[in-house]
Scaffold this active site. Structure first.
Site, PDB file in Angstrom:
ATOM      1  N   HIS A   1      -3.833  -4.994   0.451  1.00 21.66           N
ATOM      2  CA  HIS A   1      -3.291  -5.529   1.718  1.00 21.66           C
ATOM      3  C   HIS A   1      -3.377  -7.060   1.728  1.00 21.66           C
ATOM      4  O   HIS A   1      -4.447  -7.615   1.969  1.00 21.66           O
ATOM      5  CB  HIS A   1      -4.086  -4.970   2.905  1.00 21.66           C
ATOM      6  CG  HIS A   1      -3.772  -3.536   3.163  1.00 21.66           C
ATOM      7  ND1 HIS A   1      -2.776  -3.131   4.014  1.00 21.66           N
ATOM      8  CD2 HIS A   1      -4.306  -2.402   2.645  1.00 21.66           C
ATOM      9  CE1 HIS A   1      -2.711  -1.814   4.017  1.00 21.66           C
ATOM     10  NE2 HIS A   1      -3.634  -1.348   3.200  1.00 21.66           N
TER      11      HIS A   1
ATOM     12  N   CYS B   1       0.841  -1.207   0.000  1.00 23.24           N
ATOM     13  CA  CYS B   1       0.000   0.000   0.000  1.00 23.24           C
ATOM     14  C   CYS B   1       0.878   1.260   0.000  1.00 23.24           C
ATOM     15  O   CYS B   1       1.533   1.562  -0.989  1.00 23.24           O
ATOM     16  CB  CYS B   1      -0.965  -0.037   1.180  1.00 23.24           C
ATOM     17  SG  CYS B   1      -2.262   1.178   1.046  1.00 23.24           S
TER      18      CYS B   1
ATOM     19  N   GLU C   1      -2.153  -8.945   3.950  1.00 21.97           N
ATOM     20  CA  GLU C   1      -2.152  -9.429   5.334  1.00 21.97           C
ATOM     21  C   GLU C   1      -3.551  -9.545   5.928  1.00 21.97           C
ATOM     22  O   GLU C   1      -3.744 -10.243   6.919  1.00 21.97           O
ATOM     23  CB  GLU C   1      -1.258  -8.531   6.212  1.00 21.97           C
ATOM     24  CG  GLU C   1      -1.763  -7.110   6.488  1.00 21.97           C
ATOM     25  CD  GLU C   1      -1.458  -6.102   5.374  1.00 21.97           C
ATOM     26  OE1 GLU C   1      -1.298  -6.522   4.212  1.00 21.97           O
ATOM     27  OE2 GLU C   1      -1.417  -4.899   5.666  1.00 21.97           O
TER      28      GLU C   1
END
Ligand code: XMP
Length: 520
Positions: free
Chosen positions: A176, A86, A178
């Site tokens: 993202h 990001c 994660e």
């Protein structure tokens, strides 16, 4: 020597993202050691020989606020793989000669990502269609690639969603990986740490335990520590961890507010005092709490009275233990995540959590929060590693104000007694039917209404008991658990047949939102 000193690692440079610890957690899940460092704190003291790869986190800054985006650009000379996520993706692009601008189309939430080229980073990541749903949260975008980079994937509104510079091993992704909403997001992290950074598995819950014990020893030295023990998972794990580290230098204070579950105080004394031989001060303050809560119906007033009394009692008993320097708290990362940035990077403040900083300020104790980087499931693993029983480690959460907020309206001794029994029947039934571990949290509540019933040809006029059982990931959202009719019928019969004072049992079928998990 510190256990961590010799470990090769992934260095996570934090630009203040809400998800930085989630990146670290994903890496731990793969059994690999990582360290987080604020972007402002990278200096020449860092031993780059131990660093196998670098991840640049997201963050609330804009790359064109050059004064705020401080970091040592030497990392680009270290010859290690770099992955920007990001904001980190935009940092890489800008620093290496690309362009970043305010996006024409901001992307928030789930967006379709389309594969254009192959990359080591995306092995086994894309679905058969070549399209994955990924989670975005950005208002700026890369508009021109830096030299040596090519595009790996794009979305309908953004051209450079995954980029790579193969010869340098630099990668940038706008979404993202994660967060759990990103389809196969973990594969990207896995590919980066194993295929690209060539990390070997070097981290386990045993290492975690040893490293945390060492950290507590180093912090505490020869000083004394106190800890408020509630018997919940977090305070139990923190107490056992600190006891393993500094033994008798730790004293736990356990306040019986009279609002605990059936026999809870005996279980805590048995486990912590008798079995583990931890210094434990048991304070029976039932009468005081009950007196101060007399005629109080307002939920917020109840919470305030309980919180205030708890702190007063805790302070009083803590003062009796001379020369205490540290206060241990079982604060977890999700408790902190919305309160402040853990590394000191700039994070947008969203709310202050009710568990953070709630204990004595006046006592000038230093806080130690050894679980502050861990998530609940990691704390549970650590608890097992510390030889706490499964019964404690997998306990459902129980709120600080206890049964007081499961008893709307006035709190009386007789109502507490009824509620303890009902809750015990419900929870024991869940255990006996193998349902306890399928449910995130369950409890019985006593509603402040009495209704008419008929028992043995006689009229009854008694309280209503409400059962609540929910499934959830983190308590932020929840759904009610779907019991069989047979189970609810059995529990309802058992409660009514055994407890005088209840003649009706209802089940709460609301999710969160719009309801909350607790009643008050
Ligand atoms: P709610 O009712 O807000 O609860 O949906 C979410 C989770 O937080 C727990 N809870 C508390 N825990 N002190 C705590 O330590 C509190 O004051 C408190 N209030 C709610 C609740 O049990 C659920 O797990």
């Amino acid at each position: 020597m510190n256990l961590k000193d010799n470990l090769s690692k992934i260095l996570i440079i934090d630009f203040g993202s809400q998800f930085t610890q989630l990146i670290a957690r994903r890496i731990r899940e793969f059994g690999v050691y990582s360290e987080i460092i604020s972007h402002k704190k990278i200096n020449s003291k860092l031993d780059k020989n131990q660093i196998n790869g670098i991840i640049l986190s997201g963050g609330p800054l804009n790359v064109y606020q050059s004064k705020k985006v401080k970091f040592n650009k030497k990392i680009f000379k270290w010859n290690v793989p770099i992955l920007g996520i990001c904001f980190g993706h935009q940092v890489i692009s800008k620093e290496l000669g690309g362009k970043v601008k305010k996006a024409k189309h901001r992307e928030f939430g789930l967006v379709k990502l389309k594969r254009l080229n192959k990359s080591k980073l995306t092995v086994n990541f894309f679905t058969k269609t070549g399209i994955n749903k990924v989670w975005m949260s950005h208002a700026d975008e890369v508009t021109k690639l830096a030299k040596g980079f090519k595009v790996i994937a794009k979305t309908n509104t953004s051209n450079f969603s995954i980029i790579e510079n193969k010869s340098k091993n630099y990668y940038g992704i706008q979404f993202h990986p994660e967060v759990s909403h990103t389809e196969n997001g973990k594969t990207i992290i896995k590919n980066f740490i194993f295929y690209i950074c060539k990390m070997k598995r070097n981290w386990s819950s045993k290492n975690q335990k040893r490293a945390l014990i060492q950290e507590v020893k180093d912090n505490v030295g020869k000083s004394k520590v106190i800890c408020a023990l509630s018997g919940g998972v977090d305070s139990s794990v923190v107490a056992k961890l600190i006891h393993n580290a500094v033994g008798k230098q730790l004293t736990c204070i356990f306040v019986n507010t009279g609002l605990l579950r059936k026999n809870e105080e005996y279980q805590i004394i048995r486990i912590f005092k008798n079995k583990f031989k931890i210094n434990l001060v048991y304070v029976n303050a039932k009468k005081l709490f009950l007196n101060k809560l007399k005629n109080v119906k307002d939920p917020e007033k109840k919470r305030k009275i309980i919180g205030y009394l708890f702190i007063k009692i805790f302070e009083k008993y803590a003062r009796k233990i001379k020369n205490v320097k540290f206060l241990a708290q079982g604060t977890l990362y999700p408790d902190l995540i919305e309160s402040k940035s853990v590394t000191g990077s700039q994070t947008a403040k969203i709310k202050s959590h009710h568990n953070v900083g709630g204990l004595p300020k006046k006592m000038k104790l230093k806080l130690i929060e050894p679980l502050r980087f861990l998530f609940k499931d990691e704390v549970r693993k650590l608890g097992l590693e510390l030889k706490l029983s499964k019964k404690i480690v997998f306990r459902h959460p129980f709120p600080g104000p206890g049964l007081a907020i499961r008893m709307p309206g006035e709190i009386t001794e007789s109502k507490i007694k009824i509620l303890k029994e009902a809750d015990d029947i419900f929870i024991s039934s869940l255990r006996n039917h193998g349902l306890y571990n399928k449910i995130w949290q369950a409890y019985a509540a006593l509603l402040p209404v009495r209704t008419v019933g008929v028992m043995g040809d006689n009229r009854t006029y008694e309280y209503m008991c409400m059962l609540r059982a929910i499934t959830s990931e983190d308590g932020m959202t929840a759904d009610f658990f779907d019991f069989s009719k047979e189970f609810t019928q059995q529990v309802s019969n058992k409660i009514i047949n055994n407890i005088k004072g209840i003649n009706r049992v209802v089940y709460d079928i609301t999710s969160k939102p719009p309801s909350t998990i607790e009643l008050e």
